[in-house]
Design an enzyme around this catalytic site. Structure first.
Site, mmCIF file in Angstrom:
data_model
loop_
_atom_site.group_PDB
_atom_site.id
_atom_site.type_symbol
_atom_site.label_atom_id
_atom_site.label_comp_id
_atom_site.label_asym_id
_atom_site.label_seq_id
_atom_site.Cartn_x
_atom_site.Cartn_y
_atom_site.Cartn_z
ATOM 1 N N LYS A 53 0.838 -1.202 0.000
ATOM 2 C CA LYS A 53 0.000 0.000 0.000
ATOM 3 C C LYS A 53 0.875 1.254 0.000
ATOM 4 O O LYS A 53 0.583 2.235 -0.694
ATOM 5 C CB LYS A 53 -0.941 -0.017 1.217
ATOM 6 C CG LYS A 53 -2.042 -1.071 1.078
ATOM 7 C CD LYS A 53 -2.781 -1.332 2.385
ATOM 8 C CE LYS A 53 -3.759 -2.492 2.226
ATOM 9 N NZ LYS A 53 -4.395 -2.906 3.477
ATOM 10 N N GLN A 97 -4.142 -1.420 9.807
ATOM 11 C CA GLN A 97 -4.027 -2.732 9.172
ATOM 12 C C GLN A 97 -4.599 -3.809 10.101
ATOM 13 O O GLN A 97 -4.209 -3.926 11.252
ATOM 14 C CB GLN A 97 -2.554 -3.032 8.841
ATOM 15 C CG GLN A 97 -2.350 -4.335 8.088
ATOM 16 C CD GLN A 97 -3.041 -4.363 6.724
ATOM 17 O OE1 GLN A 97 -2.985 -3.403 5.962
ATOM 18 N NE2 GLN A 97 -3.718 -5.460 6.409
ATOM 19 N N ASP A 120 -10.965 3.295 4.526
ATOM 20 C CA ASP A 120 -11.276 1.872 4.353
ATOM 21 C C ASP A 120 -12.789 1.653 4.271
ATOM 22 O O ASP A 120 -13.247 0.583 3.883
ATOM 23 C CB ASP A 120 -10.720 1.054 5.534
ATOM 24 C CG ASP A 120 -9.432 0.338 5.170
ATOM 25 O OD1 ASP A 120 -9.212 0.086 3.967
ATOM 26 O OD2 ASP A 120 -8.647 0.030 6.087
#
Ligand code: NAP
Length: 294
Positions: A53, A97, A120
């Protein structure tokens, strides 16, 4: 039948180039999109996802700032880092994460992210807005699948889509988005899961099958009809002595046996995965633009 391979790497590369140009425009207007990344613990898979990412951010010109905490970090320490990202003017989007070493605190940690920085799309505010069809940060994997279908020339509108899996990050939001009265939706959607007695009875009727199960090759070629489109979200490690790593990645679908039967299919790896990262960048740029305008 020739099966179209939906090349997620290629489609994501096109999207990432568009995002890079959008970042250039932001910079000309005096701001640079920034992503704050919080990694807790040393899980190798999480480390490699975070690295991928961050590399993608660099290539697109997005600032990425990583904070790494040990697996022993307390909930308060983790929340304090989220608060720092929430307060930072340079950070427009926040990625925690998952999984966290202590999965019981995940909900509280995700809910601490400001909804306007929740790139997200996991915060209840964004989930609720998405459900209502209001502007929201859409969760990256379902959003990536919608774009993949679009760029692969596959319309969901009017089709019967069967989604296998009902997780909050993939199956459930995807089923919701596909069933909405919208440009990329308007499909008739069936959702299957462990409570479905005969999944094949549904998948055999589907124009589009999406597998988001997390079990290697559980959707077999005899479970789809000729000409079905297959979107394979699963990423599973299976032992393979011929590989240096000792494993290979396979999806939730029986890929090789579906070639020649499906009209289109996503490979694993190189299918849905790259799209997920591209949509994270997309959401981060969107967040930066909205914050710059407010
Ligand atoms: P998850 O939270 O474990 O959810 C799996 C879902 O599949 C659950 O709803 C479960 O049903 C259902 N299920 C499990 N076994 C089943 C079976 N034998 N038959 C029917 N349904 C079954 O997983 P997830 O987070 O959605 O992820 C799914 C897969 O996608 C994983 O392999 C994950 O690594 C991968 N993934 C890939 C990406 C990407 O970017 N490529 C992104 C996210 C996830 P119940 O609800 O009844 O338990």
């Amino acid at each position: 039948m020739e099966t179209q391979i939906l090349d997620g790497k290629q489609i994501a590369a096109e999207l990432r180039e568009e995002i890079r140009l959008a970042v250039e425009t932001c910079q000309k207007e005096g701001f640079r999109p920034g992503l704050g990344v919080l990694l807790v613990g040393d899980d190798p898979a999480s480390r490699s996802y975070v690295t991928a990412k961050e590399k993608a951010c660099d290539a697109a010109g997005i600032l990425s700032r990583e904070v790494k905490l040990p697996a022993t970090a307390s909930k308060e320490e983790i929340l304090a880092e989220v608060d720092r990202f929430n307060a930072s003017e340079d950070i427009n989007g926040i990625l925690v994460q998952l999984p966290l070493p202590d999965s019981s605190i995940e909900e509280e940690v995700l809910n601490r992210i400001l909804p306007e920085k929740d790139v997200d799309g996991f915060h209840p505010v964004n989930v609720g807005r998405m459900m209502l069809g209001l502007p929201a940060y859409l969760p990256c994997t379902p959003h990536g699948i919608l774009h993949m279908l679009k760029r692969g020339g596959i319309e969901a509108k009017g089709k019967h889509v069967v989604v296998v899996g009902r997780s909050n990050i993939v199956g459930r939001p995807l089923a919701n988005l596909l069933s909405q009265k919208s440009e990329l939706g308007n499909a008739t959607v069936t959702m299957c899961h462990t409570g479905t007695p005969d999944i094949a009875a549904f998948t055999k009727e589907a124009d589009i099958v999406v597998a988001a199960v997390g079990r290697p090759e559980v959707v077999t070629a005899d479970m789809i009809r000729d000409g079905a489109v297959v979107i394979d979200v699963g990423v599973n490690r299976v032992p393979d002595d011929s590989k240096k790593s000792g494993f290979r990645l396979v999806g939730d679908c029986e890929y090789a046996a579906m070639l020649g039967k499906a009209s289109a299919i996503t490979p694993v790896p190189g299918g849905v995965g790259p799209m997920t990262i591209a949509m994270l960048l997309f959401n981060t740029v969107e967040a930066a633009k909205r914050q710059a305008a407010s």
